[in-house]
Design a protein around this motif. Structure first.
Motif, PDB file in Angstrom:
ATOM      1  N   GLN A 171      44.822 108.886  40.913  1.00  0.00           N
ATOM      2  CA  GLN A 171      46.009 108.541  40.180  1.00  0.00           C
ATOM      3  C   GLN A 171      46.441 106.900  40.165  1.00  0.00           C
ATOM      4  O   GLN A 171      47.626 106.104  39.234  1.00  0.00           O
ATOM      5  CB  GLN A 171      47.515 109.404  40.856  1.00  0.00           C
ATOM      6  CG  GLN A 171      48.972 108.825  40.386  1.00  0.00           C
ATOM      7  CD  GLN A 171      50.298 109.535  41.175  1.00  0.00           C
ATOM      8  OE1 GLN A 171      50.218 110.063  40.816  1.00  0.00           O
ATOM      9  NE2 GLN A 171      49.413 109.690  42.409  1.00  0.00           N
ATOM     10  N   GLY A 172      46.231 106.162  41.343  1.00  0.00           N
ATOM     11  CA  GLY A 172      45.866 104.613  41.398  1.00  0.00           C
ATOM     12  C   GLY A 172      45.346 104.790  40.453  1.00  0.00           C
ATOM     13  O   GLY A 172      46.002 102.850  39.800  1.00  0.00           O
ATOM     14  N   ALA A 173      44.044 104.427  39.872  1.00  0.00           N
ATOM     15  CA  ALA A 173      43.471 103.428  38.949  1.00  0.00           C
ATOM     16  C   ALA A 173      44.452 103.716  38.024  1.00  0.00           C
ATOM     17  O   ALA A 173      44.324 102.415  37.138  1.00  0.00           O
ATOM     18  CB  ALA A 173      42.058 104.588  38.126  1.00  0.00           C
ATOM     19  N   LEU A 174      44.976 104.993  37.958  1.00  0.00           N
ATOM     20  CA  LEU A 174      46.225 104.533  36.559  1.00  0.00           C
ATOM     21  C   LEU A 174      47.549 104.171  36.177  1.00  0.00           C
ATOM     22  O   LEU A 174      48.061 102.999  35.446  1.00  0.00           O
ATOM     23  CB  LEU A 174      46.838 106.011  35.922  1.00  0.00           C
ATOM     24  CG  LEU A 174      47.322 106.419  34.581  1.00  0.00           C
ATOM     25  CD1 LEU A 174      46.725 105.791  33.345  1.00  0.00           C
ATOM     26  CD2 LEU A 174      47.916 107.606  34.240  1.00  0.00           C
TER      27      LEU A 174
ATOM     28  N   HIS B  59      46.290  92.472  41.188  1.00  0.00           N
ATOM     29  CA  HIS B  59      47.379  91.964  42.018  1.00  0.00           C
ATOM     30  C   HIS B  59      47.939  93.303  42.835  1.00  0.00           C
ATOM     31  O   HIS B  59      48.201  94.382  42.077  1.00  0.00           O
ATOM     32  CB  HIS B  59      48.065  91.048  41.500  1.00  0.00           C
ATOM     33  CG  HIS B  59      47.688  90.207  40.429  1.00  0.00           C
ATOM     34  ND1 HIS B  59      46.753  89.143  41.404  1.00  0.00           N
ATOM     35  CD2 HIS B  59      47.157  90.249  39.006  1.00  0.00           C
ATOM     36  CE1 HIS B  59      46.296  88.109  40.526  1.00  0.00           C
ATOM     37  NE2 HIS B  59      46.296  88.755  38.837  1.00  0.00           N
ATOM     38  N   PRO B  60      49.038  92.969  43.820  1.00  0.00           N
ATOM     39  CA  PRO B  60      49.535  94.031  44.322  1.00  0.00           C
ATOM     40  C   PRO B  60      51.027  94.232  43.849  1.00  0.00           C
ATOM     41  O   PRO B  60      50.586  92.773  42.981  1.00  0.00           O
ATOM     42  CB  PRO B  60      49.975  92.982  46.014  1.00  0.00           C
ATOM     43  CG  PRO B  60      50.142  91.600  45.417  1.00  0.00           C
ATOM     44  CD  PRO B  60      48.356  92.343  44.298  1.00  0.00           C
ATOM     45  N   TRP B  61      51.529  94.809  44.171  1.00  0.00           N
ATOM     46  CA  TRP B  61      52.578  95.439  43.254  1.00  0.00           C
ATOM     47  C   TRP B  61      54.081  94.718  43.447  1.00  0.00           C
ATOM     48  O   TRP B  61      54.673  94.843  44.469  1.00  0.00           O
ATOM     49  CB  TRP B  61      53.156  97.207  42.778  1.00  0.00           C
ATOM     50  CG  TRP B  61      51.992  97.722  42.466  1.00  0.00           C
ATOM     51  CD1 TRP B  61      50.473  97.348  41.896  1.00  0.00           C
ATOM     52  CD2 TRP B  61      51.953  99.236  42.319  1.00  0.00           C
ATOM     53  NE1 TRP B  61      50.233  98.762  41.418  1.00  0.00           N
ATOM     54  CE2 TRP B  61      50.856  99.645  42.427  1.00  0.00           C
ATOM     55  CE3 TRP B  61      52.567 100.224  43.165  1.00  0.00           C
ATOM     56  CZ2 TRP B  61      50.520 100.654  41.967  1.00  0.00           C
ATOM     57  CZ3 TRP B  61      52.251 101.926  43.296  1.00  0.00           C
ATOM     58  CH2 TRP B  61      51.750 101.974  42.572  1.00  0.00           C
ATOM     59  N   SER B  62      53.738  93.248  43.484  1.00  0.00           N
ATOM     60  CA  SER B  62      55.213  92.414  43.456  1.00  0.00           C
ATOM     61  C   SER B  62      56.416  92.907  43.739  1.00  0.00           C
ATOM     62  O   SER B  62      56.470  93.915  43.188  1.00  0.00           O
ATOM     63  CB  SER B  62      54.883  91.180  43.080  1.00  0.00           C
ATOM     64  OG  SER B  62      55.581  91.556  41.543  1.00  0.00           O
ATOM     65  N   ASP B  63      57.319  92.340  44.947  1.00  0.00           N
ATOM     66  CA  ASP B  63      58.506  93.152  44.887  1.00  0.00           C
ATOM     67  C   ASP B  63      59.611  92.790  43.390  1.00  0.00           C
ATOM     68  O   ASP B  63      60.276  93.203  42.622  1.00  0.00           O
ATOM     69  CB  ASP B  63      59.112  92.520  45.593  1.00  0.00           C
ATOM     70  CG  ASP B  63      59.538  92.274  47.500  1.00  0.00           C
ATOM     71  OD1 ASP B  63      58.199  93.537  46.556  1.00  0.00           O
ATOM     72  OD2 ASP B  63      59.461  92.049  48.629  1.00  0.00           O
ATOM     73  N   ASP B  64      59.306  91.349  42.629  1.00  0.00           N
ATOM     74  CA  ASP B  64      59.938  91.168  41.554  1.00  0.00           C
ATOM     75  C   ASP B  64      59.449  92.120  40.484  1.00  0.00           C
ATOM     76  O   ASP B  64      59.722  92.143  39.147  1.00  0.00           O
ATOM     77  CB  ASP B  64      59.252  89.427  41.250  1.00  0.00           C
ATOM     78  CG  ASP B  64      60.069  88.614  41.677  1.00  0.00           C
ATOM     79  OD1 ASP B  64      60.900  88.808  42.919  1.00  0.00           O
ATOM     80  OD2 ASP B  64      59.428  87.429  42.173  1.00  0.00           O
TER      81      ASP B  64
ATOM     82  N   ALA C 216      49.312 100.713  34.553  1.00  0.00           N
ATOM     83  CA  ALA C 216      49.968 100.522  33.718  1.00  0.00           C
ATOM     84  C   ALA C 216      50.450  99.642  34.348  1.00  0.00           C
ATOM     85  O   ALA C 216      51.589  98.948  33.900  1.00  0.00           O
ATOM     86  CB  ALA C 216      50.507 102.347  34.219  1.00  0.00           C
ATOM     87  N   TRP C 217      50.274  98.981  35.720  1.00  0.00           N
ATOM     88  CA  TRP C 217      51.601  97.949  36.469  1.00  0.00           C
ATOM     89  C   TRP C 217      51.341  96.299  35.185  1.00  0.00           C
ATOM     90  O   TRP C 217      52.056  95.866  35.146  1.00  0.00           O
ATOM     91  CB  TRP C 217      51.938  98.116  37.757  1.00  0.00           C
ATOM     92  CG  TRP C 217      52.285  98.912  38.537  1.00  0.00           C
ATOM     93  CD1 TRP C 217      51.898 100.190  39.253  1.00  0.00           C
ATOM     94  CD2 TRP C 217      53.736  98.624  39.043  1.00  0.00           C
ATOM     95  NE1 TRP C 217      53.091 100.310  39.867  1.00  0.00           N
ATOM     96  CE2 TRP C 217      54.187  99.765  39.294  1.00  0.00           C
ATOM     97  CE3 TRP C 217      54.141  98.109  38.316  1.00  0.00           C
ATOM     98  CZ2 TRP C 217      55.925 100.085  40.151  1.00  0.00           C
ATOM     99  CZ3 TRP C 217      55.988  97.753  38.846  1.00  0.00           C
ATOM    100  CH2 TRP C 217      56.628  99.039  39.612  1.00  0.00           C
TER     101      TRP C 217
END
Length: 313
Positions: free
Chosen positions: A195-198, A267-272, A202-203
């Protein structure tokens, strides 16, 4: 060797725990439920009854009353766990919380009982090492809600008795679940790594402006997800090339390798970024409507379960 599970304790009675209670009671087992929150203990049977009514309406259960009759709410952890053959722990997903409840269960469990944690990604070695019965502990990770999505990941710690794995796999199958064995610990296990790979892709596609969140969702719900609802990635590609899976690998392996190499610096999923996605989602679904939409999801899963049952038969 363990015998069949007859008495179950469910520790943690939130959404996952109450779903587990349905799984076990539906399979004919006696279930004691405990939660540290008095408010959750007071509400859990009503929540389960509402879920069973939805399932009865779709034909997944004939009569909720016998299932409800096999459930009881315990006033203490010791009352719930003391006579259990199997304990399903479903408390908050934090190492310290898992460690504390594991030690508490360890202190009152029968030595021959087995304890499964609903951990989504924290390995059992991170919170069971100090348990005196640690050989009887492992991760038993469901998909939420477990009474409608049957997959269960069995993930042993390094010290888990290896004889428990085939036994528990058989017992989980007997309750109607679809268990898999993860041969050794890995962060995120199998389901959340897939799920994380998808999700990461997606992000990234959303962040780079290639498509809206809604269109990315549509790609899965009306594309990939239709096949994935009844077959996995290896069977999918095996059927998508004239010569089978090795033919597919020769034809499209270079493309997927090139795609993978393009994401070598994730990249991490940033707050923005999360705020941008949330803004789009809240336009589509106001926050106040999340519970109603979650109930809609469960009804759709019920309908899918009915369809799958009809096709299996």
């Amino acid at each position: 060797m363990n015998g069949p599970i007859r008495r179950v304790a469910v520790v943690g009675a939130g959404l996952v725990g109450s779903g587990w209670a349905i799984v076990f009671a539906r399979a004919g087992l006696d279930v004691a439920i405990f939660d540290e929150s008095e408010a959750i203990r007071a509400a859990v049977l009503d929540r389960i009854a509402a879920s069973l009514d939805d399932m009865r309406g779709a034909g997944l259960v004939a009569d909720p009353q016998p299932i409800l009759g096999r459930l009881r709410v315990a006033a203490s952890l010791e009352e719930a766990v003391g006579e259990a053959d199997y304990v399903q722990e479903s408390v908050f997903e934090r190492v310290e919380a898992k460690r504390a409840i594991s030690l508490a269960i360890d202190a009152v469990m029968r030595p021959e009982a087995v304890v499964g944690s609903s951990s989504s990604g924290i390995p059992a070695s991170a919170f069971t090492e100090e348990c005196r019965n640690r050989a009887r502990f492992l991760v038993v990770h469901p998909v939420n809600p477990p009474h409608l999505v049957p997959l269960v990941e069995l993930v042993p710690a390094p010290w888990t008795d290896p004889e428990l794995l085939p036994w528990l796999r058989g017992e989980m199958a007997r309750t109607g679940q679809a268990p898999i064995v993860v041969n050794r610990e890995i962060e995120g296990f199998i389901l959340n790594r897939l799920q994380g790979a998808l999700l990461n892709e997606a992000w990234a596609l959303f962040e780079d402006g290639y498509a809206s969140a809604a269109d990315i969702d549509l790609t899965v719900s009306h594309g990939l997800g239709l096949r994935w609802s009844f077959m996995g990635p290896f069977e999918t590609i095996d059927l998508n090339a004239p010569g089978g899976i090795d033919d597919y690998a020769r034809r499209l392996g270079p493309l997927y390798h090139s795609i993978a190499r393009s994401r070598t610096d994730p990249h991490p999923w940033s707050d923005d970024l999360a705020a941008r996605a949330a803004e789009e989602r809240r336009r589509a679904l106001p926050l106040k409507d999340l519970p109603e939409r979650s109930a809609w999801r469960d009804r759709r899963l019920i309908a899918l379960a009915v369809h799958r049952r009809s096709q299996d038969s």
